[in-house]
Design an enzyme around this catalytic site. Sequence first.
Site, short mmCIF file in Angstrom:
data_model
loop_
_atom_site.label_atom_id
_atom_site.label_comp_id
_atom_site.label_asym_id
_atom_site.label_seq_id
_atom_site.Cartn_x
_atom_site.Cartn_y
_atom_site.Cartn_z
N GLU A 44 0.82 -1.20 0.00
CA GLU A 44 0.00 0.00 0.00
C GLU A 44 0.86 1.26 0.00
O GLU A 44 0.54 2.24 -0.68
CB GLU A 44 -0.95 0.00 1.19
N TYR A 75 -6.05 6.77 4.35
CA TYR A 75 -6.25 5.73 3.34
C TYR A 75 -5.53 4.43 3.73
O TYR A 75 -6.12 3.35 3.73
CB TYR A 75 -5.78 6.18 1.95
N ASP A 106 -9.72 5.67 -2.44
CA ASP A 106 -8.60 6.21 -3.21
C ASP A 106 -9.16 6.98 -4.40
O ASP A 106 -10.38 7.16 -4.53
CB ASP A 106 -7.63 5.11 -3.63
N CYS A 117 -13.81 2.15 -15.18
CA CYS A 117 -14.26 3.53 -14.98
C CYS A 117 -13.06 4.46 -14.81
O CYS A 117 -12.88 5.14 -13.80
CB CYS A 117 -15.16 3.59 -13.73
N CYS A 147 -17.40 2.28 -20.69
CA CYS A 147 -18.76 2.16 -20.15
C CYS A 147 -19.50 0.93 -20.69
O CYS A 147 -20.33 0.35 -19.99
CB CYS A 147 -19.55 3.43 -20.44
N CYS A 164 -18.85 -1.96 -18.49
CA CYS A 164 -19.13 -1.78 -17.06
C CYS A 164 -20.21 -2.77 -16.60
O CYS A 164 -21.25 -2.92 -17.25
CB CYS A 164 -19.58 -0.35 -16.79
N CYS A 199 -26.13 3.64 -13.64
CA CYS A 199 -25.08 4.63 -13.40
C CYS A 199 -25.68 6.01 -13.59
O CYS A 199 -26.21 6.33 -14.67
CB CYS A 199 -23.91 4.43 -14.36
#
Length: 298
Positions: free
Chosen positions: A35, A118, A136, A191, A198, A201, A206
């Site tokens: 991370e 985070y 994030d 995305c 799209c 997706c 949406c």
Amino acid sequence: MPISPVALLGWFDTEERDLPWRRPGVSAWQILMSEIMLQQTPVSRVAPIWEEWIARWPVPSEMAASSQADVLRAWGKLGYPRRALRLHQCAGVLAAEHGDTVPQDVETLLSLPGIGAYTARAVACFAYGQRVPVVDTNVRRVVARAVHGAAEPGNPSTTRDLADVEALLPAGSARAARYSAALMELGALICTSKNPACLLCPLPECSWIEAGRPAYSGPAKKVQKFTGTDRQVRGKLMSVLRETDGPVDRARLDVVWLSDPGQRDRALDSLLVDGLIEQTAAGLFALAGDAGSPTGLG
């Protein structure tokens, strides 16, 4: 509108990337390292370095026993090397105060050196399977579009962003933790900021699509450049010191940036202030923790 757990998790079951820190048997300490490394650095650059680090420093005490200079050299060119110093400091605290184990609760994680909002939640979620919101840039963008109908998120707000994602998490810790990973993956792969896919997706609804994909109308975004910046000069100076075994004289550093001596001097001063490099009594320069080494001028 909510982001369907069924649709999102079904997609993630088939499209999840095989990232090394997601594999079975990876410890919380190793996830914490990933991370820290992944902040502002692409997965492709992080993965091989992370593999080296978990072999070299499988537990915090192993890293704590190494010098700052060793850690900075191993960091290589991942960028933003202050992250490496903070991780070394964190390893020391984990070894000395937490039995060589990464804590599970967010509040204790937040008390560790270099661990922010985070990272604390990411470790609690991805290492320990806790139901905590993890936000994030990718997650903020998915929520902005799917939930709020905006092309891009506005300015970050920890309180608002955490509340937005908290409201989306399904019940059950394990399912919520996987949902968080899936939400992040959707932003990274589908995305995306530019040219979102799209048509691929998995979400059945949406708000941004239903609104006709309105263009971003907020303030102009700052484009981060690298060439010619102080960051580039700092990187060149750090490279010289990483590639030597001890202190070097000023001339070895001056030659890396002759076009603007003032900028070079400013970059060198900032590295000293940040604690990334040190200057010896004899006026030589070295990585942090290396100032007592042999001169290495040959």
